[in-house]
Design an enzyme around this catalytic site. Structure first.
Site, mmCIF file in Angstrom:
data_model
loop_
_atom_site.group_PDB
_atom_site.id
_atom_site.type_symbol
_atom_site.label_atom_id
_atom_site.label_comp_id
_atom_site.label_asym_id
_atom_site.label_seq_id
_atom_site.Cartn_x
_atom_site.Cartn_y
_atom_site.Cartn_z
ATOM 1 N N ASP A 1 0.806 -1.289 0.195
ATOM 2 C CA ASP A 1 0.018 -0.143 -0.064
ATOM 3 C C ASP A 1 0.834 1.146 -0.152
ATOM 4 O O ASP A 1 0.593 2.296 -0.494
ATOM 5 C CB ASP A 1 -0.838 -0.015 1.205
ATOM 6 N N GLY A 2 2.168 1.076 0.759
ATOM 7 C CA GLY A 2 2.916 2.414 0.691
ATOM 8 C C GLY A 2 3.468 2.781 -0.910
ATOM 9 O O GLY A 2 3.539 3.870 -1.121
ATOM 10 N N ASN B 1 -5.561 8.116 2.566
ATOM 11 C CA ASN B 1 -5.870 7.535 3.667
ATOM 12 C C ASN B 1 -6.091 8.489 4.933
ATOM 13 O O ASN B 1 -7.528 8.374 5.532
ATOM 14 C CB ASN B 1 -4.653 6.581 4.252
ATOM 15 N N GLU B 2 -5.155 8.968 5.477
ATOM 16 C CA GLU B 2 -5.498 9.993 6.595
ATOM 17 C C GLU B 2 -4.528 11.264 6.803
ATOM 18 O O GLU B 2 -3.619 11.005 6.131
ATOM 19 C CB GLU B 2 -5.461 9.273 7.928
ATOM 20 N N ARG C 1 5.632 14.423 25.910
ATOM 21 C CA ARG C 1 4.605 15.420 26.065
ATOM 22 C C ARG C 1 3.520 15.075 25.296
ATOM 23 O O ARG C 1 3.550 14.520 24.382
ATOM 24 C CB ARG C 1 5.158 17.005 25.680
#
Length: 318
Positions: A91-92, A165-166, A176
């Site tokens: 997929d990459g 995708n996102e 943090r």
């Protein structure tokens, strides 16, 4: 069968008779280089021209010197003359192919050489058959919605991007926590501390969003997803909103934590303090070439190897 590509005589765009296919592979794997040689050989034998991106040119030519003179560089060919992108990898690699053709969305036909390979259409064992179907233009094209991503500080736009995708707002330092306010349709919904926030498409629902506990959304559903990452809040559930909604994440300056934005886990930008990230549906989809009409349910079962033992199937009237 898809009829959206250029005609076989090439006159549609005023180019030569040769048909051009962009071949994008994961050149760091020997299996991908072997597949590249097979694909290019089959294309050349059919009178077509394989095209390779500059970033992969050296690896391909070094490993496969026999292709010298048969392959063109992507930069030498107008993207509008590329008929189809054949992607060899996981997929990459498909996401990288989508980057290369973003300005001229060409159908992507993925051959899975990775692990899950959700976006790929066929497997390595079917390579010859797959290229044959591509040459015959025997495929349909499925459009997948993408995200338009913008980051602002005040009225100043400091970053613009996109994602299939996102888009993820994440803390830049492990020790943090981020303090954020999430927003839907220009109205505040909740504020909390977290490791980050994932905003995804249905395509991305089986990627980072899935790993973070988000729902699996069928590709035919037009929607945007928001999934908080390790949120310290009572109300921090995954959200699914309509395709015309807007999502936003404001990074508060209550702490000294810094944030970054990742698009598809590939393109990163360091967010200035107090940044606001807005995500909407993009008007430019990614186009996937499909050889099979199998339901998405079957794809889920096959890719995740889900147990379906005992299923009897529908009966009359179901």
């Amino acid at each position: 069968m898809d009829q959206s590509g250029p005609s076989s005589d090439g006159r549609r765009h005023g180019v030569s008779d040769a048909r051009h296919f962009l071949v994008v592979s994961h050149t760091g794997r020997s299996s991908a280089l072997e597949a590249t040689a097979d694909v290019c050989g089959q294309l050349v034998a059919a009178g077509a021209v394989p095209v390779v991106a500059a970033e992969q040119w050296h690896d391909v030519m070094t490993a496969l010197p026999e292709l010298e003179g048969m392959v063109k560089r992507f930069e030498e060919v107008s993207p509008k003359h590329i008929e189809l992108v054949i992607v060899l990898g996981g997929d990459g690699t498909i996401l990288r192919a989508a980057e290369l053709t973003r300005d001229h969305p060409v159908p992507l036909l993925g051959v899975n050489l990775g692990h899950v390979g959700f976006l790929a259409e066929s497997e390595r064992d079917d390579l010859g058959y797959t290229v044959g179907r591509a040459l015959a233009r025997d495929y349909t094209v499925e459009e997948r919605m993408t995200l338009s991503v913008r980051a602002k500080v005040g009225e100043e736009v400091v970053y613009e991007g996109w994602a299939l995708n996102e888009a993820t707002v994440e803390k830049a330092e492990r020790e943090r926590m981020l303090e954020v306010v999430i927003e839907v349709d220009r109205r505040p919904l909740s504020s909390f501390g977290c490791d980050g926030v994932v905003m995804s498409t249905p395509t991305g629902s089986t990627a980072y969003s899935f790993s973070a506990g988000g729902p699996v959304v069928w590709p035919a559903v037009e929607a945007l997803l928001l999934v908080p990452l390790s949120a310290h809040a009572l109300f921090a559930r995954p959200l699914v909103v309509g395709p015309d909604s807007s999502l936003a994440v404001e990074v508060l300056q209550r702490t000294e934590a810094t944030a970054v934005i990742w698009c598809d886990g590939r393109r990163m930008f360091e967010l200035p303090p107090g940044a606001r990230v807005i995500v909407r549906r993009s008007s430019v989809p990614v186009r996937l070439a499909r050889l099979h009409q199998a339901p998405f349910t079957d794809r889920l079962v096959n890719k995740f190897q889900l147990p379906v033992t005992g299923w009897k199937g529908p009966v009359a009237g179901d």
